[in-house]
Design a protein around this motif. Structure first.
Motif, PDB file in Angstrom:
ATOM      1  N   ALA A 121       0.814  -1.094   0.230  1.00 12.99           N
ATOM      2  CA  ALA A 121      -0.162  -0.054  -0.016  1.00 12.99           C
ATOM      3  C   ALA A 121       1.016   1.307   0.073  1.00 12.99           C
ATOM      4  N   ARG A 122       1.801   1.176   0.796  1.00  9.82           N
ATOM      5  CA  ARG A 122       2.673   2.373   0.744  1.00  9.82           C
ATOM      6  C   ARG A 122       3.613   2.794  -0.593  1.00  9.82           C
ATOM      7  N   ALA A 123       4.050   1.568  -1.083  1.00  8.34           N
ATOM      8  CA  ALA A 123       4.623   1.768  -2.323  1.00  8.34           C
ATOM      9  C   ALA A 123       3.796   2.579  -3.376  1.00  8.34           C
ATOM     10  N   TYR A 124       2.432   1.922  -3.490  1.00  7.56           N
ATOM     11  CA  TYR A 124       1.473   2.942  -4.414  1.00  7.56           C
ATOM     12  C   TYR A 124       1.273   4.212  -3.840  1.00  7.56           C
ATOM     13  N   ALA A 125       1.325   4.500  -2.716  1.00  3.08           N
ATOM     14  CA  ALA A 125       1.108   5.824  -1.932  1.00  3.08           C
ATOM     15  C   ALA A 125       2.090   6.823  -2.307  1.00  3.08           C
ATOM     16  N   TYR A 126       3.153   6.139  -1.951  1.00  2.00           N
ATOM     17  CA  TYR A 126       4.446   7.300  -2.459  1.00  2.00           C
ATOM     18  C   TYR A 126       4.540   7.325  -3.956  1.00  2.00           C
ATOM     19  N   HIS A 127       4.350   6.229  -4.859  1.00  2.00           N
ATOM     20  CA  HIS A 127       4.233   6.501  -6.443  1.00  2.00           C
ATOM     21  C   HIS A 127       3.352   7.355  -6.600  1.00  2.00           C
ATOM     22  N   LYS A 128       2.121   7.539  -6.341  1.00  2.00           N
ATOM     23  CA  LYS A 128       0.960   8.547  -6.441  1.00  2.00           C
ATOM     24  C   LYS A 128       1.579   9.774  -6.030  1.00  2.00           C
ATOM     25  N   ALA A 159       9.109   5.067  -2.919  1.00  2.00           N
ATOM     26  CA  ALA A 159       8.292   3.885  -3.509  1.00  2.00           C
ATOM     27  C   ALA A 159       9.255   2.721  -4.079  1.00  2.00           C
ATOM     28  N   ILE A 160      10.412   2.980  -4.549  1.00  2.00           N
ATOM     29  CA  ILE A 160      11.206   1.898  -4.957  1.00  2.00           C
ATOM     30  C   ILE A 160      11.675   1.197  -3.459  1.00  2.00           C
ATOM     31  N   ALA A 161      11.994   2.071  -2.686  1.00  2.00           N
ATOM     32  CA  ALA A 161      12.543   1.381  -1.250  1.00  2.00           C
ATOM     33  C   ALA A 161      11.392   0.471  -0.815  1.00  2.00           C
ATOM     34  N   LYS A 217       7.546  -2.220  -9.343  1.00  4.11           N
ATOM     35  CA  LYS A 217       8.923  -1.859  -9.498  1.00  4.11           C
ATOM     36  C   LYS A 217       9.297  -0.986 -10.964  1.00  4.11           C
ATOM     37  N   GLY A 218       8.796  -1.833 -11.829  1.00  2.00           N
ATOM     38  CA  GLY A 218       9.253  -1.499 -13.266  1.00  2.00           C
ATOM     39  C   GLY A 218       8.292  -0.242 -13.636  1.00  2.00           C
ATOM     40  N   GLN A 219       7.013  -0.414 -13.162  1.00  2.00           N
ATOM     41  CA  GLN A 219       6.260   0.878 -13.224  1.00  2.00           C
ATOM     42  C   GLN A 219       6.582   2.099 -12.926  1.00  2.00           C
ATOM     43  N   VAL A 220       7.164   1.867 -11.444  1.00  2.00           N
ATOM     44  CA  VAL A 220       7.562   3.109 -10.729  1.00  2.00           C
ATOM     45  C   VAL A 220       8.925   3.587 -11.495  1.00  2.00           C
ATOM     46  N   LEU A 221       9.867   2.773 -11.941  1.00  2.00           N
ATOM     47  CA  LEU A 221      10.832   3.367 -12.800  1.00  2.00           C
ATOM     48  C   LEU A 221      10.514   3.853 -14.081  1.00  2.00           C
ATOM     49  N   GLU A 252       7.885   5.302 -14.931  1.00  2.00           N
ATOM     50  CA  GLU A 252       6.964   6.354 -14.666  1.00  2.00           C
ATOM     51  C   GLU A 252       7.710   7.681 -13.950  1.00  2.00           C
ATOM     52  N   SER A 253       9.064   7.124 -13.662  1.00  2.00           N
ATOM     53  CA  SER A 253      10.082   8.270 -13.131  1.00  2.00           C
ATOM     54  C   SER A 253      10.957   8.741 -14.198  1.00  2.00           C
ATOM     55  N   GLY A 254      10.636   8.240 -15.664  1.00  2.00           N
ATOM     56  CA  GLY A 254      11.708   8.777 -16.594  1.00  2.00           C
ATOM     57  C   GLY A 254      12.833   7.804 -16.656  1.00  2.00           C
ATOM     58  N   ARG A 255      12.643   6.491 -15.995  1.00  2.61           N
ATOM     59  CA  ARG A 255      13.967   5.662 -16.306  1.00  2.61           C
ATOM     60  C   ARG A 255      13.720   4.293 -16.767  1.00  2.61           C
ATOM     61  N   PRO A 256      13.277   4.292 -18.028  1.00  3.31           N
ATOM     62  CA  PRO A 256      12.599   3.101 -18.682  1.00  3.31           C
ATOM     63  C   PRO A 256      13.906   2.048 -18.860  1.00  3.31           C
ATOM     64  N   ASP A 257      14.922   2.544 -19.234  1.00  3.94           N
ATOM     65  CA  ASP A 257      16.058   1.413 -18.983  1.00  3.94           C
ATOM     66  C   ASP A 257      16.129   0.803 -17.978  1.00  3.94           C
ATOM     67  N   GLU A 258      15.953   1.268 -16.799  1.00  6.62           N
ATOM     68  CA  GLU A 258      16.105   0.385 -15.552  1.00  6.62           C
ATOM     69  C   GLU A 258      14.711  -0.305 -15.280  1.00  6.62           C
ATOM     70  N   ALA A 259      13.915   0.147 -15.857  1.00  8.00           N
ATOM     71  CA  ALA A 259      12.598  -0.637 -15.894  1.00  8.00           C
ATOM     72  C   ALA A 259      12.418  -2.015 -16.618  1.00  8.00           C
ATOM     73  N   LEU A 260      13.269  -2.043 -17.483  1.00 10.83           N
ATOM     74  CA  LEU A 260      13.253  -3.255 -18.379  1.00 10.83           C
ATOM     75  C   LEU A 260      13.389  -4.646 -17.729  1.00 10.83           C
ATOM     76  N   GLU A 261      14.507  -4.688 -16.972  1.00 11.94           N
ATOM     77  CA  GLU A 261      14.662  -6.128 -16.499  1.00 11.94           C
ATOM     78  C   GLU A 261      13.377  -6.597 -15.544  1.00 11.94           C
ATOM     79  N   SER A 262      12.851  -5.669 -14.570  1.00 12.55           N
ATOM     80  CA  SER A 262      11.827  -6.016 -13.834  1.00 12.55           C
ATOM     81  C   SER A 262      10.663  -6.337 -14.752  1.00 12.55           C
ATOM     82  N   LEU A 263      10.227  -5.603 -15.610  1.00 16.97           N
ATOM     83  CA  LEU A 263       9.040  -5.770 -16.523  1.00 16.97           C
ATOM     84  C   LEU A 263       9.223  -7.063 -17.127  1.00 16.97           C
ATOM     85  N   ARG A 264      10.335  -7.286 -18.044  1.00 21.55           N
ATOM     86  CA  ARG A 264      10.738  -8.557 -18.724  1.00 21.55           C
ATOM     87  C   ARG A 264      10.467  -9.602 -17.876  1.00 21.55           C
ATOM     88  N   ARG A 265      10.858  -9.539 -16.671  1.00 16.14           N
ATOM     89  CA  ARG A 265      10.813 -11.018 -15.796  1.00 16.14           C
ATOM     90  C   ARG A 265       9.205 -10.861 -15.445  1.00 16.14           C
TER      91      ARG A 265
END
Length: 451
Positions: free
Chosen positions: A276-283, A290-292, A311-315, A317-330
């Motif tokens: 819940a807190r991860a989503y709240a911080y992301h929002k 949120a990443i923590a 995790k991939g979504q947070v990365l 939407e924070s402008g770090r798509p390259d870093e998001a790929l590993e989590s989203l691919r998995r």
């Protein structure tokens, strides 16, 4: 007559809460949809349907409600999920709604309206005769009495349907080996809400309600459920664990960050609180926090696809798509190309702006729309990657798919015409462009006719 018909239609809507789903925001989430399907599966089977034959649709609506509106779909409001304490309570609601589906109640509601309309027509005729005979007051009295009788007739019809759905739902739960305790507990919550909002519990009021008195329903069902062998069957612990996470995720997504952090304070370190807190911080655009929280979740369950998705979504939407790929691919691999997760992964691949990722993005997004054609976001992303690779005809076709789903009929017509004119004739894509063009033309014609 128009007044009566409008009144009856309004009551029909109340009886089944059948607000058109498109008038409300549909909440799409792979984890939540999978859980609701798993919760419903034994009930659906007990009702004589194949697994997955009934869609369970989650709507963003804070009211405590669920309904069917024709077809094989059950709509559940987010407020109902937030109010329920356990998965068993929601299963009780699903069983009741399955009773409406198997009883054909939405289709048969026209029978109740027809009976009520006949009473009203008769009262209008009698009223007209009285007025013609010189007694305007008697005529109006006959008309008003007829309208009251017509409404009473329809309300009685809906109460019978609700009682029938209660009985059918109880049978489905019993046949599925699921306790009715959750159903009783949820009725108790509903009664509490009625009392809180000043809704009378007096028996004299029962004849002006669309549903039987909640207390009477509880009494009848408790007598049935308490004798059932499944009465003392505990809530499935796995479903309950997933339900707790779903509730936390839903609150984190829908509630204000302040409310979420109040309900899930830092003093809690269970998975639901972290989620819940991860989503709240992301929002709240507090991405590092949120990443923590997400990393804390993944330290406990490294292969949880939904934690990886977050995790991939947070990365991303924070402008770090390259870093998001590993989590989203998995996450995509673990869910075997779940359409919603695949759409986010495809978006991340495109967002890197690296042409080396475009072939993979196209493949991922094509797989997503092949499994779920009703996903405007995936179609939009597919159009983007087609355009980036210079395939303009298919880019226009993907845009047409997205626009027709979004009810942008004029734009869909333009896109479909452009695709149809450029694609090879008689190919599947050309035929699909033709279908969308004709659908858009028909919708625009209907819109003109209604003016």
């Amino acid at each position: 007559m128009r007044f009566l018909r409008n009144a009856l239609l309004a009551l029909a809507a109340c009886a089944f809460a059948a607000r058109p789903a498109m008038a409300q925001e549909i909440l799409r989430d792979t984890e939540s949809e999978a859980l609701l399907q798993d919760m419903a599966a034994p009930i659906v089977k007990a009702a004589g349907f194949q697994p997955g034959a009934i869609d369970i649709v989650l709507l963003n609506d804070p009211s405590i409600n669920a309904f069917v509106a024709g077809g094989q779909a059950i709509y559940i409001h987010s407020g109902l999920i937030e109010t329920a304490d356990n998965a068993n309570e929601v299963q009780g609601v699903i069983a009741h709604e399955m009773g409406h589906i198997t009883g054909g109640h939405v289709i048969r509601s026209s029978e109740g309206m027809a009976d009520a309309s006949r009473i009203s027509i008769l009262s209008l005729l009698l009223g007209a005769v009285a007025v013609a005979a010189g007694s305007a007051e008697a005529g109006m009295g006959a008309i008003m009495a007829g309208q009251r009788a017509a409404l009473g007739k329809f309300l009685a019809f809906t109460r019978v349907q609700e009682s029938s759905a209660d009985a059918a739902g109880a049978k489905f739960l019993s046949d599925a080996g699921i306790s009715g305790r959750g159903s009783i507990a949820f009725f108790d919550k509903l009664m509490g809400e009625e009392i809180r909002h000043g809704i009378s519990q007096d028996d004299d009021e029962q004849f002006v309600r669309t549903h039987p008195m909640t207390g009477d329903r509880m009494s009848r069902l408790r007598d049935v459920y308490s004798k059932d062998p499944a009465w003392n069957t505990p809530v499935d612990p796995q479903l309950q664990s997933r339900f707790v996470l779903m509730k936390a995720k839903l609150e984190g997504y829908l509630a204000t960050p302040e409310a979420t952090l109040r309900d899930y304070p830092l003093s809690r370190d269970d998975e639901a609180a972290l989620y819940a807190r991860a989503y709240a911080y992301h929002k709240d655009a507090r991405m590092d926090q949120a990443i923590a929280e997400t990393d804390a979740l993944l330290s406990r369950e490294p292969d949880n696809p939904y934690f990886l998705e977050l995790k991939g979504q947070v990365l991303l939407e924070s402008g770090r798509p390259d870093e998001a790929l590993e989590s989203l691919r998995r996450a995509n691999e673990l869910t075997r190309n779940s359409p919603l997760i695949a759409a986010i992964f495809g978006h991340a691949l495109i967002a890197t702006e690296d042409p080396a990722h475009y072939d993979e993005a196209r493949q991922v997004l094509r797989a997503a729309v092949a499994r779920d054609r009703d996903n405007p976001f995936a179609w939009y992303q597919l159009g983007v990657v087609y355009a980036a690779q210079g395939d303009e005809p298919r880019a226009r076709l993907a845009s047409a798919e997205q626009q027709i789903l979004s009810r942008e009929y004029a734009r869909a017509l333009m896109s479909a015409r452009a695709a149809e004119s450029a694609l090879p004739k008689d190919t599947p894509d050309w035929l699909r462009a033709q279908d969308i063009r004709m659908q858009a033309e028909a919708e625009l014609e209907r819109s003109r006719d209604r003016r």
